[in-house]
Design an enzyme around this catalytic site. Structure first.
Site, mmCIF file in Angstrom:
data_model
loop_
_atom_site.group_PDB
_atom_site.id
_atom_site.type_symbol
_atom_site.label_atom_id
_atom_site.label_comp_id
_atom_site.label_asym_id
_atom_site.label_seq_id
_atom_site.Cartn_x
_atom_site.Cartn_y
_atom_site.Cartn_z
ATOM 1 N N ASP A 1 78.676 77.768 50.394
ATOM 2 C CA ASP A 1 80.052 77.308 50.247
ATOM 3 C C ASP A 1 80.105 75.785 50.385
ATOM 4 O O ASP A 1 79.214 75.156 50.943
ATOM 5 C CB ASP A 1 80.915 77.959 51.330
ATOM 6 C CG ASP A 1 82.388 77.996 50.978
ATOM 7 O OD1 ASP A 1 82.780 77.384 49.974
ATOM 8 O OD2 ASP A 1 83.146 78.648 51.723
ATOM 9 N N GLU B 1 81.508 69.671 48.452
ATOM 10 C CA GLU B 1 82.351 68.587 47.930
ATOM 11 C C GLU B 1 82.672 67.624 49.069
ATOM 12 O O GLU B 1 83.826 67.377 49.394
ATOM 13 C CB GLU B 1 83.643 69.162 47.338
ATOM 14 C CG GLU B 1 83.460 70.418 46.499
ATOM 15 C CD GLU B 1 83.515 71.707 47.320
ATOM 16 O OE1 GLU B 1 83.500 71.625 48.576
ATOM 17 O OE2 GLU B 1 83.570 72.792 46.725
ATOM 18 N N ASP C 1 89.006 79.100 46.345
ATOM 19 C CA ASP C 1 90.077 79.679 47.155
ATOM 20 C C ASP C 1 91.382 79.739 46.367
ATOM 21 O O ASP C 1 92.109 78.750 46.262
ATOM 22 C CB ASP C 1 90.269 78.851 48.425
ATOM 23 C CG ASP C 1 89.009 78.792 49.270
ATOM 24 O OD1 ASP C 1 88.181 79.709 49.161
ATOM 25 O OD2 ASP C 1 88.852 77.823 50.040
#
Length: 739
Positions: free
Chosen positions: A557, A560, A622
């Site tokens: 995950d 960024e 998400d």
């Protein structure tokens, strides 16, 4: 009484007032966030000739009598100080703005921000500086050099003294590479010797068996034709109307950006650019190449930004850079598109892009994959149902999920656990007991005890149970060394070692970069995956998960997380070049390590850029449980596929927000069953006690629709019945790059 008054008078005379002015602050670039401009930045961050330059300042605390101003020089000559105008108060801070005016290309400005109260107790920040740049472009071609494996166009600029070179080389009969160096000092690549050159006073033709490139010399213009030499595929824009090949420079030593412009008729459409949510067709839009963690409502922001576009006229353009770039698709002019790429400022910077043709758009994508890497094949099990929920934070819940799947005839092939770790090291199971080791050492499975009554009483037995039920076990990861306000011995030992060995991303000033406050995992360190020793050390901590527990892959995950242009990496690159590249390096490290442990292991990831397809599976992040987000997930998946990333997924029926309706859940089931990868996953609802998991058994209970489980079972079993065909098509995608 007089004595007390005398003491108070002495106190106020001798002790400085606490509330006067405690500080002044200015950060010219902020954190280089493309979308969130901070209130203390310079505007613009990198001034261009003619821009009005505003210096934004804050002082604290709020106190009457404060003043802020800027002292500065232009090209080494002192200028009249500029007072800052009061803008507003917020919290404990006062905000100011000083207008320095506009400047000419080549001007060098140095400034210091100052503040005081009632003319005393002066505070300063700086000095800061910037060099003003301006646009130059290719005007004409003075000569041609054919090196048999590349052609160099020696160019003349429209202004200034630079000596540009344009290098054209072929990587296939229908793919050529353009590299433009404004100073003529950039590295230029060779290619195939598969072309012929026909040169005249006004034009040069460079021809292969599949395309012809015509160079108009004065004014300069590239034109691309089919082999007949008359059917136009694409051409640069008319440079007498709008510059085509151009660069942003101070006129000598700095190249900040480069760009090119092409003609586009109104009938053309643009696709690709990575994973994009808000629309499928991009004409009339500006598209950023900028990986970004946007929680919900992604719209025009993306976790996976790829500087590769498809044009409906049968070609593609790939900008070979991980710096920020921007595509403007008929927004500046209705008959023009352009792409602009940051370069980092070096005088030897180049604009590097590929013009990709093919028999059709599928052929264009395949040619792109030949350049950037073919998708890594997936094992068969990866094409079954993936089950996940953030509620599954203990072993008993995993066992219950497996039992529910079996009882309801739902053929799952993977269980993903996000809430499994101690949330400090992110490699130790929650509630495990052990004796901490030094930061250099790795724990083995036998070092842990898993107490009765703990959340994970026997991770190996859990993995065995997953496997005996025909499923694989995947664990969640992030690339950070977490900052915590309280001691946690193993994490603290690891962090100290990481710092001592220079394994963390650097901050450009000799220290460690920390993720800015307000961002996900703020103040945490970020591992430098370009450092081989750092990567090996990091993975050694996770070896026992394969060797002792028996897991089958990672859900990687985030990524960024690189904010700021000056951060340093072991590979010599800076933060502005690494922001987009970092997720690729992070995910690649995990993917390669997992597959070194198990040949059929996988990684399941969120962010990346060109070449991400080598790192297997990506999901769309998400999203909320709405039909609008459903539509955006479809768009994101299709655009990812057209950008060379064929193995995509989404959190079926949404990750968060109001629980999906029965209608949404059923429609999402139908779509997910025919997506490249099918999975459900959801965000937990804190301590509310409400079960938010998007499993079919919970969806049936939450919505009251008694047909959901049978509907879900029908579609998942249909998918499994089609698995030989799905796997066959996936093999073609890995072989060809075509989604």
């Amino acid at each position: 009484m007089k004595f007390i008054l005398s003491l108070l008078l002495c106190f106020f005379l001798l002790v400085p007032q606490i509330y006067a002015i405690d500080g002044v602050y200015h950060a010219p670039y902020g954190i280089d966030d493309l979308y969130d401009i901070q209130a203390t930045e310079r505007s613009p961050r990198d001034p261009v000739a003619g821009d009005t330059v505003l210096i934004k300042i804050t002082t604290w605390p709020i106190e009457s009598g404060q003043t802020a101003w800027v002292t500065w020089t232009k090209n080494g000559v002192s200028q009249t100080a500029v007072g800052a105008a009061f803008k507003y108060n917020s919290g404990n801070n006062t905000y100011w703005e000083a207008n320095l005016g506009s400047f000419a290309k080549g001007d060098v400005i140095t400034y210091t921000v100052r503040g005081n109260k009632d003319g005393a107790n002066e505070k300063t920040a700086g000095p800061f500086s910037f060099t003003v740049t301006g646009w130059e472009s290719v005007s004409s071609i003075s000569s041609i050099t054919n090196n048999t494996n590349r052609v160099v166009l020696n160019a003349l600029p429209n202004t200034g003294t630079l000596t540009p070179k344009i290098n054209i080389s072929f990587t296939a009969d229908d793919v050529f590479r353009v590299q433009a160096s404004p100073t003529g000092t950039g590295t230029l690549s060779s290619g195939l010797s598969n072309y012929t050159v026909t040169d005249t006073a006004s034009t040069t033709w460079i021809s292969t068996s599949k395309i012809k490139v015509k160079v108009d010399k004065n004014p300069f213009r590239l034109n691309v034709y089919k082999p007949d030499g008359t059917t136009l595929i694409a051409r640069q824009y008319d440079s007498t109307t709008n510059r085509n090949l151009a660069w942003l420079t101070n006129g000598s030593t700095i190249i900040n950006k480069m760009e090119d412009h092409f003609y586009t008729p109104a009938t053309e459409e643009f696709f690709g650019f990575g994973e994009h949510y808000n629309n499928f067709r991009k004409r009339g839009n500006d598209v950023d190449t900028y990986v970004y963690n946007q929680y919900k409502n992604q719209n025009d922001r993306t976790y996976m930004a790829i500087p590769f576009m498809l044009n409906s006229s049968g070609y593609g353009i790939f900008v070979n850079s991980t710096y920020y770039s921007k595509f403007r698709l008929a927004t500046e002019r209705t008959d023009m598109f352009s792409f602009t790429a940051d370069t980092g400022g070096s005088a030897s910077s180049t604009l590097d892009y590929y013009f990709i043709y093919g028999n059709d758009l599928k052929g264009v994508v395949s040619n792109y994959a030949t350049i950037t890497g073919k998708p890594t094949a997936l094992p068969k099990w990866a094409f079954g149902l993936w089950m996940s929920a953030n509620e599954w934070d203990r072993q008993t819940k995993v066992s219950t999920a497996i039992s529910n799947a079996n009882a309801n005839n739902i053929p799952a092939t993977a269980v993903v656990l996000e809430q499994w770790s101690d949330e400090n090291t992110f490699y130790i199971f929650n509630d495990a007991t052990y004796t901490p080791k030094t930061g250099s050492a790795a724990l083995s499975y036998t070092d842990f005890t898993f107490p009765a009554g703990s959340r994970w009483t026997n991770p190996k037995a859990m993995a065995d149970n997953v496997h005996s039920n025909g499923m694989k076990l995947v664990l969640w990861q992030v690339p950070i060394q977490k900052w915590t306000s309280t001691p946690y011995t193993q994490k603290d030992n690891d962090e100290a070692y990481m710092i001592a060995q220079n394994y963390a991303v650097g901050n450009g000033s000799g220290g460690q970069y920390r993720i800015p406050d307000g961002q996900w995992f703020g103040n945490s360190l970020l591992l430098d995956f370009t450092n081989t020793s750092a990567k090996n050390w990091w993975m050694s901590k996770r070896a026992y998960l394969f060797d002792g527990v028996g897991i089958d892959g990672f859900k990687t995950d985030g990524g960024e997380m690189v904010w700021g242009r000056s951060n340093t990496f072991s590979n010599g690159k800076k933060g502005d070049e690494m922001r987009n590249q970092y997720p690729n390096d992070y995910v690649k490290a995990y993917n390669e390590y997992a597959r070194s442990k198990k040949s059929d292991a996988v990684s399941f990831s969120r962010s990346g850029t060109q070449g991400a397809q080598a790192n297997q599976i990506f999901w769309s992040g998400d999203q909320e449980s709405t039909f609008g987000a459903f539509q955006q997930a479809v768009s994101a998946g299709l655009t990812a596929g057209m950008s060379g990333v064929p193995y995509w997924s989404w959190d079926m029926a949404g990750f968060t927000g109001a629980y999906p309706s029965a209608e949404l859940y059923k429609r999402a089931t139908e779509m997910a069953a025919f997506a490249p990868v099918m999975q459900f996953h959801s965000e937990a609802n804190g301590s509310s006690g409400t079960n938010e998991e998007r499993s079919p058994w919970n969806a049936q209970a939450r919505t009251g629709d008694s047909s959901i489980i049978s509907h879900f079972a029908k579609y998942t079993n249909t998918r499994m019945n089609l698995l030989p065909y799905i796997y066959s098509e996936a093999k073609k995608a890995s072989d060809t790059g075509i989604p």
